[in-house]
Design an enzyme around this catalytic site. Sequence first.
Site, PDB file in Angstrom:
ATOM      1  N   GLY A 238      39.450  21.054  19.481  1.00 40.49           N
ATOM      2  CA  GLY A 238      38.421  21.270  18.465  1.00 40.49           C
ATOM      3  C   GLY A 238      38.191  22.749  18.229  1.00 40.49           C
ATOM      4  O   GLY A 238      38.228  23.562  19.174  1.00 40.49           O
TER       5      GLY A 238
ATOM      6  N   GLY B 122      34.018  24.377  19.795  1.00 39.23           N
ATOM      7  CA  GLY B 122      35.384  24.580  20.280  1.00 39.23           C
ATOM      8  C   GLY B 122      35.861  26.011  20.104  1.00 39.23           C
ATOM      9  O   GLY B 122      36.426  26.617  21.025  1.00 39.23           O
TER      10      GLY B 122
ATOM     11  N   ARG C  94      12.958  14.951  11.561  1.00 38.91           N
ATOM     12  CA  ARG C  94      13.731  14.140  10.623  1.00 38.91           C
ATOM     13  C   ARG C  94      13.490  12.644  10.775  1.00 38.91           C
ATOM     14  O   ARG C  94      13.425  11.929   9.782  1.00 38.91           O
ATOM     15  CB  ARG C  94      15.214  14.429  10.844  1.00 38.91           C
ATOM     16  CG  ARG C  94      15.541  15.826  10.408  1.00 38.91           C
ATOM     17  CD  ARG C  94      16.933  16.217  10.784  1.00 38.91           C
ATOM     18  NE  ARG C  94      17.170  17.568  10.301  1.00 38.91           N
ATOM     19  CZ  ARG C  94      18.266  18.254  10.522  1.00 38.91           C
ATOM     20  NH1 ARG C  94      19.243  17.725  11.233  1.00 38.91           N
ATOM     21  NH2 ARG C  94      18.404  19.477  10.045  1.00 38.91           N
TER      22      ARG C  94
ATOM     23  N   ARG D  70      17.346  15.015  17.105  1.00 37.23           N
ATOM     24  CA  ARG D  70      17.603  16.462  17.132  1.00 37.23           C
ATOM     25  C   ARG D  70      16.741  17.154  16.088  1.00 37.23           C
ATOM     26  O   ARG D  70      16.605  16.669  14.970  1.00 37.23           O
ATOM     27  CB  ARG D  70      19.079  16.737  16.832  1.00 37.23           C
ATOM     28  CG  ARG D  70      19.378  18.205  16.625  1.00 37.23           C
ATOM     29  CD  ARG D  70      20.832  18.475  16.436  1.00 37.23           C
ATOM     30  NE  ARG D  70      21.368  18.094  15.162  1.00 37.23           N
ATOM     31  CZ  ARG D  70      21.219  18.785  14.027  1.00 37.23           C
ATOM     32  NH1 ARG D  70      20.504  19.902  14.003  1.00 37.23           N
ATOM     33  NH2 ARG D  70      21.780  18.367  12.908  1.00 37.23           N
TER      34      ARG D  70
ATOM     35  N   LEU E 268      23.697  23.836  15.790  1.00 37.83           N
ATOM     36  CA  LEU E 268      24.499  25.062  15.862  1.00 37.83           C
ATOM     37  C   LEU E 268      24.121  25.828  17.124  1.00 37.83           C
ATOM     38  O   LEU E 268      24.978  26.393  17.818  1.00 37.83           O
ATOM     39  CB  LEU E 268      24.269  25.920  14.620  1.00 37.83           C
ATOM     40  CG  LEU E 268      24.578  25.255  13.276  1.00 37.83           C
ATOM     41  CD1 LEU E 268      24.380  26.237  12.127  1.00 37.83           C
ATOM     42  CD2 LEU E 268      26.003  24.711  13.237  1.00 37.83           C
TER      43      LEU E 268
HETATM   44  C1  LIG Z   1      26.013  18.719   5.832  1.00 39.36           C
HETATM   45  C2  LIG Z   1      25.604  19.188   7.209  1.00 39.36           C
HETATM   46  C3  LIG Z   1      24.753  20.251   7.347  1.00 39.36           C
HETATM   47  C4  LIG Z   1      24.351  20.669   8.619  1.00 39.36           C
HETATM   48  N1  LIG Z   1      23.508  21.751   8.736  1.00 39.36           N
HETATM   49  C5  LIG Z   1      23.146  22.160   9.959  1.00 39.36           C
HETATM   50  C6  LIG Z   1      22.295  23.297  10.111  1.00 39.36           C
HETATM   51  O1  LIG Z   1      21.879  23.920   9.138  1.00 39.36           O
HETATM   52  N2  LIG Z   1      21.974  23.684  11.370  1.00 39.36           N
HETATM   53  C7  LIG Z   1      22.420  23.022  12.468  1.00 39.36           C
HETATM   54  O2  LIG Z   1      22.093  23.434  13.581  1.00 39.36           O
HETATM   55  N3  LIG Z   1      23.247  21.968  12.350  1.00 39.36           N
HETATM   56  C8  LIG Z   1      23.621  21.520  11.134  1.00 39.36           C
HETATM   57  N4  LIG Z   1      24.454  20.444  11.024  1.00 39.36           N
HETATM   58  C9  LIG Z   1      25.051  19.864  12.226  1.00 39.36           C
HETATM   59  C10 LIG Z   1      26.185  20.754  12.712  1.00 39.36           C
HETATM   60  O3  LIG Z   1      26.893  21.258  11.617  1.00 39.36           O
HETATM   61  C11 LIG Z   1      27.175  20.021  13.617  1.00 39.36           C
HETATM   62  O4  LIG Z   1      26.488  19.281  14.568  1.00 39.36           O
HETATM   63  C12 LIG Z   1      28.050  21.021  14.345  1.00 39.36           C
HETATM   64  O5  LIG Z   1      28.657  21.897  13.428  1.00 39.36           O
HETATM   65  C13 LIG Z   1      29.111  20.314  15.176  1.00 39.36           C
HETATM   66  O6  LIG Z   1      29.958  21.290  15.718  1.00 39.36           O
HETATM   67  P1  LIG Z   1      31.099  20.883  16.736  1.00 39.36           P
HETATM   68  O7  LIG Z   1      31.841  22.127  17.041  1.00 39.36           O
HETATM   69  O8  LIG Z   1      30.530  20.124  17.862  1.00 39.36           O
HETATM   70  O9  LIG Z   1      32.023  19.862  15.932  1.00 39.36           O
HETATM   71  P2  LIG Z   1      32.780  19.994  14.517  1.00 39.36           P
HETATM   72  O10 LIG Z   1      32.345  21.168  13.729  1.00 39.36           O
HETATM   73  O11 LIG Z   1      32.688  18.639  13.916  1.00 39.36           O
HETATM   74  O12 LIG Z   1      34.264  20.284  14.911  1.00 39.36           O
HETATM   75  C14 LIG Z   1      35.086  19.313  15.482  1.00 39.36           C
HETATM   76  C15 LIG Z   1      36.433  19.931  15.732  1.00 39.36           C
HETATM   77  O13 LIG Z   1      37.210  18.998  16.460  1.00 39.36           O
HETATM   78  C16 LIG Z   1      38.472  18.823  15.834  1.00 39.36           C
HETATM   79  N5  LIG Z   1      38.900  17.465  16.131  1.00 39.36           N
HETATM   80  C17 LIG Z   1      38.216  16.310  15.958  1.00 39.36           C
HETATM   81  N6  LIG Z   1      38.925  15.282  16.444  1.00 39.36           N
HETATM   82  C18 LIG Z   1      40.064  15.797  16.940  1.00 39.36           C
HETATM   83  C19 LIG Z   1      41.189  15.251  17.599  1.00 39.36           C
HETATM   84  N7  LIG Z   1      41.280  13.954  17.890  1.00 39.36           N
HETATM   85  N8  LIG Z   1      42.204  16.093  17.947  1.00 39.36           N
HETATM   86  C20 LIG Z   1      42.125  17.420  17.688  1.00 39.36           C
HETATM   87  N9  LIG Z   1      41.066  17.995  17.111  1.00 39.36           N
HETATM   88  C21 LIG Z   1      40.057  17.188  16.733  1.00 39.36           C
HETATM   89  C22 LIG Z   1      38.248  19.135  14.384  1.00 39.36           C
HETATM   90  O14 LIG Z   1      39.471  19.550  13.819  1.00 39.36           O
HETATM   91  C23 LIG Z   1      37.242  20.271  14.488  1.00 39.36           C
HETATM   92  O15 LIG Z   1      37.926  21.467  14.710  1.00 39.36           O
HETATM   93  C24 LIG Z   1      24.835  20.000   9.751  1.00 39.36           C
HETATM   94  C25 LIG Z   1      25.701  18.924   9.610  1.00 39.36           C
HETATM   95  C26 LIG Z   1      26.070  18.500   8.352  1.00 39.36           C
HETATM   96  C27 LIG Z   1      26.952  17.299   8.222  1.00 39.36           C
END
Ligand SMILES: Cc1cc2nc3c(=O)[nH]c(=O)nc-3n(C[C@H](O)[C@H](O)[C@H](O)COP(=O)(O)OP(=O)(O)OC[C@H]3O[C@@H](n4cnc5c(N)ncnc54)[C@H](O)[C@@H]3O)c2cc1C
Length: 659
Positions: free
Chosen positions: A42, A47, A339, A455, A461
């Site tokens: 990820g 990640g 929320r 949350r 973030l």
């Molecule tokens: C529209 C929207 C707006 C938001 N706004 C906010 C905000 O303003 N503030 C806030 O705090 N949060 C916000 N959130 C929530 C926040 O964006 C997410 O919870 C956070 O970005 C998740 O980050 P992450 O790194 O855990 O996962 P992600 O950003 O989902 O990244 C997942 C990674 O894993 C990889 N991946 C997935 N499955 C596999 C696999 N099987 N093999 C290899 N790679 C894989 C993908 O390629 C990606 O790189 C928002 C969410 C949404 C949907």
Amino acid sequence: MAKVLDSKIPAGPVPEKWKEYKAHQRLVNPKNKLKLDVIVVGTGLAGASAAASLGEMGFNVINLCIQDSPRRAHSIAAQGGINAAKCYQNDGDSVYRLFYDTVKGGDYRAREANVYRLAEVSNNIIDQCVAQGVPFAREYGGMLANRSFGGAQVSRTFYAKGQTGQQLLLGAYSSLSCQVKAGKVKLYTRYEMEDVVIVDGRARGIIAKNLVTGKLERFSANAVVIATGGYGNTYFLSTNAMGCNCTAAVQCYRKGAFFANPSYVQIHPTCIPVHGDKQSKLTLMSESLRNDGRIWVPKKIEDAKALQAGTKQGWEIPEEDRDYYLERRYPAFGNLVPRDVASRAAKERCDKGFGVNNTGLAVFLDFSESINRLGIDVIMQRYGNLFEMYEEITDVFPGDVANEINGVKYYKPMMIYPAIHYTMGGIWVDYELQTTIPGLFAIGECNFSDHGANRLGASALMQGLADGYFVLPYTIQNYLADQAVWPKVSTDLPEFDAAEKAVDAELDRLLNIKGKRSVDSIHKELGHIMWEYVGMGRTAEGLKTGLKKMHELEKEFDTNLFVPGTKEGLNVELDKAIHLRDFFTMGQLVAFDALSRNESCGGHFREEYQTEEGEAKRDDENYFYVGCWEYKGKGVEPELSKEPLEYEAIKVQTRNYKN
Ligand SMILES: Cc1cc2nc3c(=O)[nH]c(=O)nc-3n(C[C@H](O)[C@H](O)[C@H](O)COP(=O)(O)OP(=O)(O)OC[C@H]3O[C@@H](n4cnc5c(N)ncnc54)[C@H](O)[C@@H]3O)c2cc1C
């Protein structure tokens, strides 16, 4: 037999835990001395920050993502901001207050010690990102600007217009790129992890599919970290990016990692309402809009009916006939309630017939008052790109004046409705972010750690970057310290053979069903079942029906799916079929957990358990625990273990956002 889970929380009063913990690190700064490999799956905010930090610390990192660039991870969708307890506004904020708000916002179902640590490192994240050049909004005098998000009475959210996630990810990506250049991180884009490989009871590698060639490849390492995001797309329609999936997490669950609190799913109150059955995505209108936008429905049912029939418009309804129901019900927090509370209140109004669009499933978010008070320029500075996005999708510009009644200008309001957005549940991790499989770690949205049953806005973030920059790089060392004398295992081991063969057989199975239904048609049906029976309001009977329907639909998937093409080369339909297979496992898990939790808390609302005013009614005596599920086979009910929650610093009480 249910297991007792060791959360590895160090002893001592909460505020001392993390300090004490850091003092006990056993493997500090391994730079250039040890050859230890870590796989990070990820490149979202969790990640990318973890891979960059581990590379900087001297580990050899293999970093994979499904997109063609780490910069396209779902994290770029984050709009509103990131929380930190800097107290730049001199409004009484503190680490303790952020800790308290987060625990309370999560309806007292989070692990207290983890949340304290999160609040403590929140300020470091802002410093780190500023140093990377992240262009946070600033006041005229140069100070970083803040706005408010739900569940807080202070302004602690740092933001970069309505694209905070993208800017933060660019910062993390630049750090990651430095480590790629330095040879410490090897990046594999368009690779999807299909399985985790366990050797002698420890995670030692993964099987990944090259999404362009279709080939399966083996990777081995001393530890595996998954940072693969949440499972919101189980519901088909959600605000998550189309590519978001839970395959990696579910595969870890199948291999023995416990899954915690799956029923805690967040339904965001401010999304553009569903407008037809051809839709594949829902769009979020950032929570930041609730700083200046006021949520309302008509007071009179005849006005609501006229709005639904299209014979009246929102701007024709004068101030005295508007019901600002959040301000009415929750005077202390008003439009900035958390929320789960805001979503339920919108549903309650719509269920009573006060919805404002043709389906009756929408409420207004109105900027008339703030535009009249602050001027359109200020509002556009704050939310310009969100207004434009709304206009692009609905053809309505919320900054357009539409009416004047008694000298008051009324602007065109947005229409919004709750939608699936975020998943608080996730792979169970201990205080070190290690799963129940030794050597397997989970960070960011894919773990369950910090948000309890709900949350707060701008905290995802914060958690993702806390995990990636400041927690995992320390905690993983406790595991790796014992691994320093272990050679990296060979990918020729029989365990790798067996895992690869199993993945290959699954691809063949899906391709050879040769039925009549597309992946999307079945996924959409699963989404309907999830929303109807496992959505905003749940009942025991509904959950049982939902489970039955999911089993039937899964049979349909197994016997009547059609996946075109072959395993060789790019086959997006095949990839989607794998994801859907895992959404079935996930959907059932959410329903099992929801059925077992005979209480309402945060995002989990069981209609049988509510107060007279329709608020969530917790049962602390019987459900004050983390529900941890162990996989027992396809179609078999998973087994529940419990991690009891222990609160030392915060008094557990009923949430109150009224006064
Ligand atoms: C529209 C929207 C707006 C938001 N706004 C906010 C905000 O303003 N503030 C806030 O705090 N949060 C916000 N959130 C929530 C926040 O964006 C997410 O919870 C956070 O970005 C998740 O980050 P992450 O790194 O855990 O996962 P992600 O950003 O989902 O990244 C997942 C990674 O894993 C990889 N991946 C997935 N499955 C596999 C696999 N099987 N093999 C290899 N790679 C894989 C993908 O390629 C990606 O790189 C928002 C969410 C949404 C949907």
